[in-house]
Motif scaffolding. Structure first.
Motif, PDB file in Angstrom:
ATOM      1  N   GLY A  92       0.815  -1.212   0.000  1.00 36.03           N
ATOM      2  CA  GLY A  92       0.000   0.000   0.000  1.00 36.03           C
ATOM      3  C   GLY A  92       0.844   1.255   0.000  1.00 36.03           C
ATOM      4  O   GLY A  92       2.026   1.248  -0.316  1.00 36.03           O
ATOM      5  N   LYS A  93       0.224   2.355   0.392  1.00 35.02           N
ATOM      6  CA  LYS A  93       0.888   3.656   0.411  1.00 35.02           C
ATOM      7  C   LYS A  93       1.349   3.952   1.833  1.00 35.02           C
ATOM      8  O   LYS A  93       0.582   3.835   2.775  1.00 35.02           O
ATOM      9  CB  LYS A  93      -0.077   4.739  -0.063  1.00 35.02           C
ATOM     10  N   LEU A  94       2.614   4.324   1.966  1.00 34.54           N
ATOM     11  CA  LEU A  94       3.127   4.701   3.276  1.00 34.54           C
ATOM     12  C   LEU A  94       2.729   6.131   3.588  1.00 34.54           C
ATOM     13  O   LEU A  94       2.735   6.984   2.702  1.00 34.54           O
ATOM     14  CB  LEU A  94       4.662   4.615   3.302  1.00 34.54           C
ATOM     15  N   PRO A  95       2.403   6.410   4.847  1.00 33.94           N
ATOM     16  CA  PRO A  95       2.158   7.808   5.219  1.00 33.94           C
ATOM     17  C   PRO A  95       3.460   8.599   5.111  1.00 33.94           C
ATOM     18  O   PRO A  95       4.552   8.023   5.105  1.00 33.94           O
ATOM     19  CB  PRO A  95       1.672   7.731   6.661  1.00 33.94           C
ATOM     20  N   ASP A  96       3.354   9.908   5.031  1.00 38.02           N
ATOM     21  CA  ASP A  96       4.553  10.749   4.941  1.00 38.02           C
ATOM     22  C   ASP A  96       5.456  10.566   6.157  1.00 38.02           C
ATOM     23  O   ASP A  96       6.670  10.663   6.048  1.00 38.02           O
ATOM     24  CB  ASP A  96       4.171  12.227   4.804  1.00 38.02           C
ATOM     25  N   GLU A  97       4.868  10.304   7.322  1.00 36.22           N
ATOM     26  CA  GLU A  97       5.635  10.128   8.558  1.00 36.22           C
ATOM     27  C   GLU A  97       4.899   9.139   9.445  1.00 36.22           C
ATOM     28  O   GLU A  97       3.680   9.197   9.572  1.00 36.22           O
ATOM     29  CB  GLU A  97       5.783  11.476   9.265  1.00 36.22           C
ATOM     30  N   GLU A  98       5.662   8.191  10.020  1.00 29.71           N
ATOM     31  CA  GLU A  98       5.042   7.162  10.851  1.00 29.71           C
ATOM     32  C   GLU A  98       6.080   6.603  11.818  1.00 29.71           C
ATOM     33  O   GLU A  98       7.268   6.542  11.510  1.00 29.71           O
ATOM     34  CB  GLU A  98       4.531   6.044   9.938  1.00 29.71           C
ATOM     35  N   THR A  99       5.635   6.153  12.994  1.00 31.38           N
ATOM     36  CA  THR A  99       6.530   5.488  13.932  1.00 31.38           C
ATOM     37  C   THR A  99       6.704   4.048  13.482  1.00 31.38           C
ATOM     38  O   THR A  99       5.739   3.300  13.362  1.00 31.38           O
ATOM     39  CB  THR A  99       5.954   5.530  15.366  1.00 31.38           C
TER      40      THR A  99
END
Length: 154
Positions: A92-99
């Motif tokens: 899928g699509k990764l968020p711009d920023e994630e832990t």
């Protein structure tokens, strides 16, 4: 084949709720007469949403009597290195920023987090390890990048 890889990656993501670290080893930096020694420990974790990327974090651990009982305040000193260890598969699509990884490093509300950023222009994953504890007005941090490249098994 591509459909199988995508389904496999999705299954991997849903079966891996959060990144778990694996302790690789520790070494003594200062010998203590009473209690455990001060040391630096290295842990590894695989990014739970990006198959084919692993990170290693080295962190200082406080010894002494408090360290032996697990109540010592570990210093916010660490380093991170992330590398491509296989074909990179992103479900899928990764968020711009994630832990990507988080771990408590003391009983007193201190934790080390690894945030993942995606630099789309350079097709690169950026991993930043940060401490929640402020040191002289800023949290300790360390950075590592992983360019998304083809993987050839030799």
């Amino acid at each position: 084949m591509k459909k199988i890889l995508v389904h496999g990656a999705l299954l991997f993501v849903f079966l891996t709720p959060s990144a778990q670290s694996e302790e690789i080893g520790c070494f003594t930096t200062t010998w203590k007469l009473i209690g455990s020694n001060h040391k630096v420990c290295v842990q590894a974790f695989d990014d739970p949403k990006v198959q084919g990327v692993s990170c290693h974090i080295s962190q200082a651990r406080t010894g002494g009597i408090a360290g032996a009982f697990g109540v010592a305040e570990d210093p916010s000193q660490f380093s991170i290195a992330c590398r491509q260890v296989g074909p990179i598969i992103i479900a899928g699509k990764l968020p711009d920023e994630e832990t990507a990884f988080s771990e408590d490093t003391s009983l007193f509300f201190k934790e080390t987090k690894v945030k993942r950023l995606f630099d789309a222009k350079r097709n690169t994953l950026v991993y930043v390890a940060i401490s929640r504890k402020l040191i002289e007005g800023a949290p300790a941090n360390s950075i590592s990048t992983v360019p998304i490249m083809p993987w050839s098994a030799k």
